[in-house]
Design a protein around this motif. Structure first.
Motif, PDB file in Angstrom:
ATOM      1  N   LYS A 203      23.218   8.475 -15.511  1.00 26.93           N
ATOM      2  CA  LYS A 203      21.648   8.469 -14.890  1.00 26.93           C
ATOM      3  C   LYS A 203      21.143   9.649 -14.358  1.00 26.93           C
ATOM      4  O   LYS A 203      21.727  10.676 -14.294  1.00 26.93           O
ATOM      5  CB  LYS A 203      22.152   7.835 -13.296  1.00 26.93           C
ATOM      6  N   THR A 204      19.978   9.445 -14.411  1.00 24.83           N
ATOM      7  CA  THR A 204      18.913  10.723 -13.786  1.00 24.83           C
ATOM      8  C   THR A 204      18.142  10.287 -12.609  1.00 24.83           C
ATOM      9  O   THR A 204      17.378   9.050 -12.955  1.00 24.83           O
ATOM     10  CB  THR A 204      18.096  11.347 -14.901  1.00 24.83           C
ATOM     11  N   ILE A 205      18.396  10.724 -11.552  1.00 25.33           N
ATOM     12  CA  ILE A 205      17.633  10.375 -10.172  1.00 25.33           C
ATOM     13  C   ILE A 205      16.754  11.621  -9.944  1.00 25.33           C
ATOM     14  O   ILE A 205      17.166  12.703  -9.210  1.00 25.33           O
ATOM     15  CB  ILE A 205      18.557   9.828  -9.221  1.00 25.33           C
ATOM     16  N   PRO A 206      15.397  11.454  -9.934  1.00 29.58           N
ATOM     17  CA  PRO A 206      14.674  12.502  -9.443  1.00 29.58           C
ATOM     18  C   PRO A 206      14.489  12.334  -8.060  1.00 29.58           C
ATOM     19  O   PRO A 206      14.840  11.343  -7.398  1.00 29.58           O
ATOM     20  CB  PRO A 206      13.255  12.012 -10.068  1.00 29.58           C
ATOM     21  N   THR A 207      13.866  13.254  -7.340  1.00 32.77           N
ATOM     22  CA  THR A 207      13.445  13.424  -5.956  1.00 32.77           C
ATOM     23  C   THR A 207      11.838  12.740  -5.837  1.00 32.77           C
ATOM     24  O   THR A 207      11.224  12.492  -7.110  1.00 32.77           O
ATOM     25  CB  THR A 207      13.320  14.666  -5.266  1.00 32.77           C
ATOM     26  N   ALA A 208      11.516  12.264  -5.132  1.00 26.79           N
ATOM     27  CA  ALA A 208      10.325  11.372  -4.684  1.00 26.79           C
ATOM     28  C   ALA A 208       9.805  11.309  -3.436  1.00 26.79           C
ATOM     29  O   ALA A 208      10.106  11.877  -2.345  1.00 26.79           O
ATOM     30  CB  ALA A 208      10.682  10.003  -4.995  1.00 26.79           C
ATOM     31  N   ILE A 209       8.124  11.099  -3.452  1.00 27.79           N
ATOM     32  CA  ILE A 209       7.455  11.003  -2.431  1.00 27.79           C
ATOM     33  C   ILE A 209       6.931   9.813  -2.196  1.00 27.79           C
ATOM     34  O   ILE A 209       6.582   9.062  -3.330  1.00 27.79           O
ATOM     35  CB  ILE A 209       6.605  12.235  -2.436  1.00 27.79           C
ATOM     36  N   GLU A 210       6.542   9.390  -1.032  1.00 30.22           N
ATOM     37  CA  GLU A 210       5.657   8.158  -0.701  1.00 30.22           C
ATOM     38  C   GLU A 210       4.318   8.615  -0.654  1.00 30.22           C
ATOM     39  O   GLU A 210       4.167   9.408   0.164  1.00 30.22           O
ATOM     40  CB  GLU A 210       6.372   7.259   0.235  1.00 30.22           C
ATOM     41  N   PHE A 211       3.550   7.791  -1.344  1.00 31.24           N
ATOM     42  CA  PHE A 211       2.344   7.770  -1.279  1.00 31.24           C
ATOM     43  C   PHE A 211       1.578   6.523  -0.493  1.00 31.24           C
ATOM     44  O   PHE A 211       1.991   5.605  -0.910  1.00 31.24           O
ATOM     45  CB  PHE A 211       1.464   8.120  -2.607  1.00 31.24           C
TER      46      PHE A 211
ATOM     47  N   ASN B  35       1.054  -1.074  -0.013  1.00 29.71           N
ATOM     48  CA  ASN B  35       0.024  -0.102  -0.258  1.00 29.71           C
ATOM     49  C   ASN B  35       0.910   1.115   0.179  1.00 29.71           C
ATOM     50  O   ASN B  35       0.268   2.171   0.446  1.00 29.71           O
ATOM     51  CB  ASN B  35      -0.912  -0.091   1.162  1.00 29.71           C
ATOM     52  N   ILE B  36       2.295   1.204  -0.463  1.00 34.63           N
ATOM     53  CA  ILE B  36       2.996   2.216  -0.355  1.00 34.63           C
ATOM     54  C   ILE B  36       3.487   2.454  -1.804  1.00 34.63           C
ATOM     55  O   ILE B  36       4.059   1.214  -2.458  1.00 34.63           O
ATOM     56  CB  ILE B  36       4.183   2.268   0.561  1.00 34.63           C
ATOM     57  N   GLY B  37       3.461   3.592  -2.452  1.00 35.71           N
ATOM     58  CA  GLY B  37       4.179   3.656  -3.532  1.00 35.71           C
ATOM     59  C   GLY B  37       5.015   4.978  -3.567  1.00 35.71           C
ATOM     60  O   GLY B  37       4.744   6.017  -3.160  1.00 35.71           O
ATOM     61  N   VAL B  38       6.384   4.907  -4.234  1.00 40.56           N
ATOM     62  CA  VAL B  38       7.416   5.799  -4.270  1.00 40.56           C
ATOM     63  C   VAL B  38       7.275   6.479  -5.569  1.00 40.56           C
ATOM     64  O   VAL B  38       7.578   6.010  -6.651  1.00 40.56           O
ATOM     65  CB  VAL B  38       8.950   5.505  -4.060  1.00 40.56           C
ATOM     66  N   VAL B  39       6.833   7.690  -5.617  1.00 37.98           N
ATOM     67  CA  VAL B  39       6.379   8.603  -6.773  1.00 37.98           C
ATOM     68  C   VAL B  39       7.246   9.390  -6.920  1.00 37.98           C
ATOM     69  O   VAL B  39       7.724  10.414  -6.324  1.00 37.98           O
ATOM     70  CB  VAL B  39       4.862   8.718  -6.908  1.00 37.98           C
ATOM     71  N   GLU B  40       7.523   9.598  -8.551  1.00 41.16           N
ATOM     72  CA  GLU B  40       8.712  10.753  -8.987  1.00 41.16           C
ATOM     73  C   GLU B  40       8.176  12.190  -8.607  1.00 41.16           C
ATOM     74  O   GLU B  40       6.942  12.451  -9.138  1.00 41.16           O
ATOM     75  CB  GLU B  40       9.232  10.511 -10.284  1.00 41.16           C
ATOM     76  N   VAL B  41       8.637  13.115  -8.350  1.00 38.84           N
ATOM     77  CA  VAL B  41       8.221  14.463  -8.323  1.00 38.84           C
ATOM     78  C   VAL B  41       8.829  15.269  -9.729  1.00 38.84           C
ATOM     79  O   VAL B  41       9.893  15.116 -10.252  1.00 38.84           O
ATOM     80  CB  VAL B  41       8.876  15.223  -7.113  1.00 38.84           C
ATOM     81  N   PRO B  42       7.690  15.434 -10.364  1.00 39.45           N
ATOM     82  CA  PRO B  42       8.108  15.885 -12.065  1.00 39.45           C
ATOM     83  C   PRO B  42       8.876  17.264 -11.894  1.00 39.45           C
ATOM     84  O   PRO B  42       8.467  18.165 -11.201  1.00 39.45           O
ATOM     85  CB  PRO B  42       6.637  16.229 -12.492  1.00 39.45           C
ATOM     86  N   ASP B  43       9.984  17.233 -12.868  1.00 38.43           N
ATOM     87  CA  ASP B  43      10.866  18.454 -12.560  1.00 38.43           C
ATOM     88  C   ASP B  43      11.512  18.391 -13.934  1.00 38.43           C
ATOM     89  O   ASP B  43      12.350  17.697 -14.105  1.00 38.43           O
ATOM     90  CB  ASP B  43      11.728  18.559 -11.317  1.00 38.43           C
ATOM     91  N   PHE B  44      11.121  19.396 -14.968  1.00 42.98           N
ATOM     92  CA  PHE B  44      11.909  19.223 -16.226  1.00 42.98           C
ATOM     93  C   PHE B  44      13.323  19.836 -16.271  1.00 42.98           C
ATOM     94  O   PHE B  44      13.955  19.466 -17.089  1.00 42.98           O
ATOM     95  CB  PHE B  44      11.028  20.093 -17.252  1.00 42.98           C
ATOM     96  N   ARG B  45      13.696  20.479 -15.160  1.00 47.26           N
ATOM     97  CA  ARG B  45      14.778  21.018 -14.947  1.00 47.26           C
ATOM     98  C   ARG B  45      15.959  20.092 -14.712  1.00 47.26           C
ATOM     99  O   ARG B  45      16.930  20.080 -15.456  1.00 47.26           O
ATOM    100  CB  ARG B  45      14.892  22.050 -13.801  1.00 47.26           C
ATOM    101  N   LEU B  46      15.657  18.818 -14.184  1.00 47.36           N
ATOM    102  CA  LEU B  46      16.352  17.851 -14.032  1.00 47.36           C
ATOM    103  C   LEU B  46      17.121  17.164 -15.399  1.00 47.36           C
ATOM    104  O   LEU B  46      18.210  17.001 -15.658  1.00 47.36           O
ATOM    105  CB  LEU B  46      15.963  16.792 -12.989  1.00 47.36           C
ATOM    106  N   HIS B  47      15.905  17.068 -16.105  1.00 51.05           N
ATOM    107  CA  HIS B  47      16.193  16.432 -17.645  1.00 51.05           C
ATOM    108  C   HIS B  47      17.013  17.189 -18.367  1.00 51.05           C
ATOM    109  O   HIS B  47      17.889  16.690 -19.148  1.00 51.05           O
ATOM    110  CB  HIS B  47      14.838  16.074 -18.193  1.00 51.05           C
ATOM    111  N   GLU B  48      16.756  18.437 -18.204  1.00 48.39           N
ATOM    112  CA  GLU B  48      17.799  19.462 -19.003  1.00 48.39           C
ATOM    113  C   GLU B  48      19.260  19.455 -18.346  1.00 48.39           C
ATOM    114  O   GLU B  48      20.013  19.521 -19.408  1.00 48.39           O
ATOM    115  CB  GLU B  48      17.005  20.891 -18.905  1.00 48.39           C
TER     116      GLU B  48
ATOM    117  N   ALA C  68      18.068  15.235  -8.445  1.00 48.18           N
ATOM    118  CA  ALA C  68      17.474  16.189  -7.651  1.00 48.18           C
ATOM    119  C   ALA C  68      17.547  15.725  -6.150  1.00 48.18           C
ATOM    120  O   ALA C  68      17.376  14.570  -5.755  1.00 48.18           O
ATOM    121  CB  ALA C  68      16.000  16.370  -8.038  1.00 48.18           C
ATOM    122  N   TRP C  69      17.556  16.657  -5.180  1.00 47.16           N
ATOM    123  CA  TRP C  69      17.614  16.391  -3.740  1.00 47.16           C
ATOM    124  C   TRP C  69      16.408  17.391  -2.993  1.00 47.16           C
ATOM    125  O   TRP C  69      16.244  18.544  -3.550  1.00 47.16           O
ATOM    126  CB  TRP C  69      18.898  16.896  -3.037  1.00 47.16           C
ATOM    127  N   THR C  70      15.757  16.717  -2.281  1.00 44.33           N
ATOM    128  CA  THR C  70      14.762  17.255  -1.480  1.00 44.33           C
ATOM    129  C   THR C  70      15.308  18.197  -0.300  1.00 44.33           C
ATOM    130  O   THR C  70      15.977  17.293   0.554  1.00 44.33           O
ATOM    131  CB  THR C  70      13.543  16.491  -1.208  1.00 44.33           C
TER     132      THR C  70
END
Length: 351
Positions: A61-69, A39-52, A281-283
């Protein structure tokens, strides 16, 4: 990692939202000590800046920051008394950093509503009352403890604590949320020590029909989206998703708006590191200073911090790292520097 709990009455679209979000789940191997339960999903925080940044640095590698839902089973009236296994689920909510409250605002005779009719305002009040009543019990116990201590001798600290808790108790006893109490910085510290459900940031998600133009409820932190439509969008190939959203006149999907809004309500910002090995990306919380930001990369970096070499992400993308340095766009910052959203950093640390 920060956790967002998804709550609401049964049959409002919570589980569909969770399943749709987890189709955007990131590779958990990038996040150490992260055990994912069903019942837990780790979801990417969308951020076009990271991909640029990845494109400029030609990163491997490209590693986004993330939030658990966290998908929390449907609450019902009387949950604070244990109705519908409510106590267990209220405990789960208490552990999250913020709450996404899904509210049904669509009509569908094939989907039963526990109250027999669609009424967003009533349903919001039902859930908020349950959260307030659950908090009331915990607050009453703390108030009794503090008043017991005051019998042995009053101090300014105890008097302030008693005053804050008593005000919160009064509001909760009326079925209202603790976040409606106006508190200064010192009082808020006391309130947060209670770990109340009704002090957590709440985002209201109005689950509308696919063709609805319903706007957000006034004065609430809320967004409107069709969870059914969003679930269909994530099934499309990525290139088709972009075309479809453009046809609707949207820059990003409702899911991405939801994730971004959670990030904002938690008062978070993003800084970046970028190089050939990886762009990441770092939170951090808004107001974090450079040594503490370095500590999010590795705990030893905070103590060994010497300086931060900072380039704003747009300058990094436009000029490249070397070009930004030559153009005087690289700043050397010390221990008192407050990190800004979009900073791209090299941290220099001692051995």
């Amino acid at each position: 990692m920060l956790q967002v709990g998804i709550v609401g009455l049964p049959n409002v679209g919570k589980s569909t939202l969770f399943k749709t979000l987890t189709k955007k789940q990131v590779d958990c191997s990038n996040f150490p000590f992260c055990t994912i339960e069903p019942n837990i999903g780790v979801v990417e925080v969308p951020d076009f800046r990271l991909h640029e940044l990845t494109g400029v640095s030609i990163s491997q590698k490209t590693i986004p920051t993330a939030i658990e839902f966290v998908d929390i089973a449907g609450l019902v009236k009387g949950a604070h008394k244990g109705e519908g296994l409510g106590n267990k689920f209220l405990t789960n909510i208490r552990e999250v950093d913020m709450i996404v409250h899904v509210v049904r605002a669509f009509e569908d005779s094939n989907v039963h509503h526990v109250e027999g009719s669609v009424d967003p305002k009533r349903d919001i009040e039902t859930i908020e009352t349950e959260l307030a009543m659950a908090d009331l019990t915990a607050t009453e116990k703390r108030l009794d403890t503090v008043r017991g201590k005051m019998k042995s001798g009053k101090t300014k600290e105890l008097e302030l604590e008693e005053s804050v808790i008593a005000r919160i108790f009064e509001v909760l006893s009326q079925g209202k949320m603790a976040n409606t109490v106006v508190l200064n910085e010192d009082e808020l510290k006391i309130a947060k020590s209670l770990n109340l459900l009704t002090l957590k940031p709440i985002l209201y998600v109005m689950n509308v029909s696919e063709n609805s133009t319903l706007s957000s409820i006034a004065s609430l932190s809320s967004i409107s989206l069709s969870i059914k439509l969003e679930s269909e969008i994530v099934e499309m190939p990525e290139n088709e998703q972009a075309v479809f959203l453009k046809e609707l006149g949207l820059e990003q999907s409702g899911l991405d708006r939801l994730i971004t809004k959670c990030y904002e309500l938690l008062n978070l910002i993003t800084f970046f590191t970028s190089g050939e090995k990886e762009s990441r990306a770092w939170t951090i919380t808004r107001g974090t200073k450079a040594p503490q930001a370095a500590g999010t990369i590795h705990t030893d970096f905070e103590k060994a911090f010497i300086r931060a070499e900072v380039i704003f992400w747009k300058d990094f993308v436009d000029l490249g790292e070397a070009g930004a340095r030559e153009a005087g766009k690289l700043r050397v910052e010390g221990k008192d520097y407050v990190m800004q959203d979009g900073d791209t950093c090299h941290f220099r640390v001692g051995v």
